[in-house]
Design a protein around this motif. Sequence first.
Motif, PDB file in Angstrom:
ATOM      1  N   ASN A 286       6.280   4.157   0.584  1.00  0.00           N
ATOM      2  CA  ASN A 286       5.703   2.955   0.920  1.00  0.00           C
ATOM      3  C   ASN A 286       6.106   2.683   2.573  1.00  0.00           C
ATOM      4  O   ASN A 286       7.041   3.743   3.093  1.00  0.00           O
ATOM      5  N   TRP A 287       5.864   1.534   2.652  1.00  0.00           N
ATOM      6  CA  TRP A 287       5.953   1.426   4.733  1.00  0.00           C
ATOM      7  C   TRP A 287       7.215   1.583   4.502  1.00  0.00           C
ATOM      8  O   TRP A 287       7.379   1.879   6.463  1.00  0.00           O
TER       9      TRP A 287
ATOM     10  N   TYR B  57       2.344   0.052   7.784  1.00  0.00           N
ATOM     11  CA  TYR B  57       3.375   0.889   9.040  1.00  0.00           C
ATOM     12  C   TYR B  57       3.473  -0.318  10.542  1.00  0.00           C
ATOM     13  O   TYR B  57       4.453  -0.144  11.248  1.00  0.00           O
TER      14      TYR B  57
ATOM     15  N   GLN C 125       0.561  -0.727  -0.057  1.00  0.00           N
ATOM     16  CA  GLN C 125      -0.017  -0.031  -0.148  1.00  0.00           C
ATOM     17  C   GLN C 125       0.833   0.806   0.076  1.00  0.00           C
ATOM     18  O   GLN C 125       1.730   1.463   0.569  1.00  0.00           O
ATOM     19  N   ASN C 126       0.507   2.455  -0.389  1.00  0.00           N
ATOM     20  CA  ASN C 126       1.104   3.936  -0.521  1.00  0.00           C
ATOM     21  C   ASN C 126       0.171   4.441   0.117  1.00  0.00           C
ATOM     22  O   ASN C 126      -0.792   4.539   0.463  1.00  0.00           O
ATOM     23  N   ASN C 127       0.917   5.423   1.048  1.00  0.00           N
ATOM     24  CA  ASN C 127      -0.173   6.603   1.893  1.00  0.00           C
ATOM     25  C   ASN C 127      -0.080   7.451   1.861  1.00  0.00           C
ATOM     26  O   ASN C 127      -0.635   8.636   1.338  1.00  0.00           O
TER      27      ASN C 127
ATOM     28  N   ASN D  57      -5.559   7.250   5.680  1.00  0.00           N
ATOM     29  CA  ASN D  57      -5.246   6.288   4.953  1.00  0.00           C
ATOM     30  C   ASN D  57      -4.915   4.885   6.181  1.00  0.00           C
ATOM     31  O   ASN D  57      -3.745   5.086   6.479  1.00  0.00           O
TER      32      ASN D  57
ATOM     33  N   ILE E  29       1.890  10.889   8.056  1.00  0.00           N
ATOM     34  CA  ILE E  29       0.419  10.629   8.127  1.00  0.00           C
ATOM     35  C   ILE E  29      -0.561  11.045   8.389  1.00  0.00           C
ATOM     36  O   ILE E  29      -0.678  10.729   9.891  1.00  0.00           O
TER      37      ILE E  29
ATOM     38  N   ALA F 135      -1.748   2.405   5.037  1.00  0.00           N
ATOM     39  CA  ALA F 135      -0.845   2.630   5.353  1.00  0.00           C
ATOM     40  C   ALA F 135      -0.315   2.783   6.544  1.00  0.00           C
ATOM     41  O   ALA F 135       1.076   2.928   7.009  1.00  0.00           O
TER      42      ALA F 135
END
Length: 437
Positions: A9-10, A398, A2-4, A391, A83, A394
């Motif tokens: 990315n994480w 994380y 997934q992308n934040n 998100n 984030i 994200a």
Amino acid sequence: MQNNGSGKNWKEIREKVPRSSHSEWEIAPKRDPLSILRKQDKARIEKLIPIRYERMAVSPFTYFRGAAAVMAHDLAKTPVTGIHVQICGDAHIGNFGIFGSPEGTLLFDINDFDETIKGPWEWDLKRLAASIILGGESIGIGRKECLKYAFNAVQSYKDTMKETTKMNTLDLWYKKIKIDDIDIKKEKMRKKLDEVNAKARSRTSQKAMEKFTHIVNGERKFIENPPLIEHVFSDEDLNFVHNGMKSYRETLSSEKRLILNRFRVTDIVRKVVGIGSVGTPCFAVLLLGKDDNDPLIMQVKGASKSVFEPYLNTDAYINGGHRVVAGQRAIQAGSDIFLGWGKLNDKDFYVRQLWNMKGSIPMEEIREEGFDLYGQACGTALAYAHANTGNRFAISDYLGKSDTFAGAVADFAAKYADQTKKDHMQLQEAIENRLFE
């Protein structure tokens, strides 16, 4: 993967901000918590300021509750992933509780939004974890157990956030923590919760009328209890509330205005509330419908900037009242149908029902296991709020599967609790030396 939304990315975020880094806490140079608190006094009613400090001085936990601005200053210098979500801003354990949905269902959720703003999700969790340690110790629970409970609350957040990534967007939005659905196996804990539920259900405008009003010369009026509840109307005060109620109506939907128009304002008092809010403009407004036994009691509360605004770039809100209302509507599972906001004579405010089946779980009356369960429920409620406004993929990526983040936040909370005790002692010394007179 997934992308934040920020192009990272994480894995990249973890490299820049390791989960273990969230244990970091260092006092900033020239840190002066008393100056931060005194700066807030400038916007407060002078005669009520001593009450604020009297309440804060009771214990390190009560100090913590009133010192959100101090913690905002401190959190601004801690590691963050970048984030952002709609944060509560004051997510201590005393700001979670029971309230009634528009359908009359009792829900558990965040119930204070004075400091809400778009900001780092980590800040809410760190304030919650620190409050669990300070709140637990205030009722006699040892540090070792409090650390475990803070850890468990953050783990509950992590696990719930992971669950939200599997949910459809609308299912997540409608997800609520219903009191009746909380699985409590021990009979004593269930009995205590049932008592709290019954009390919450009784907290309606009708009951508020019975408690706070009486008949004077044939008219229903608020009962005074100076300086906590009193009629203190200068022309400016009276116009603020009367005219402000008119502007507030415009922020409601047409059907809610239709209901509100069936009530008339009959009395207004200034009412002192909370710990952190003492001294801010706050009024209780008595409205009556078909007769003296058809009440609607509203709270009109001043709303300035969030304590986090100096550390964030935000211009998304029309005024402070709009910020509070927009934040509450975004993250609370079921908002008050009369929640709205307004502005008059450069004063921002928001309006809500004084009692809307609101209830709180008294910490001093629950055992350690109950306190642990309560903290975990707070973590779950925060996760739903953050997942709906940021998100969730994200954040969940994380956090990962390990307990590294929860351990780091618990470590931070222990350090911050120790610092809060020192800050509390400094406040007590200032009061003894009459520095606030």
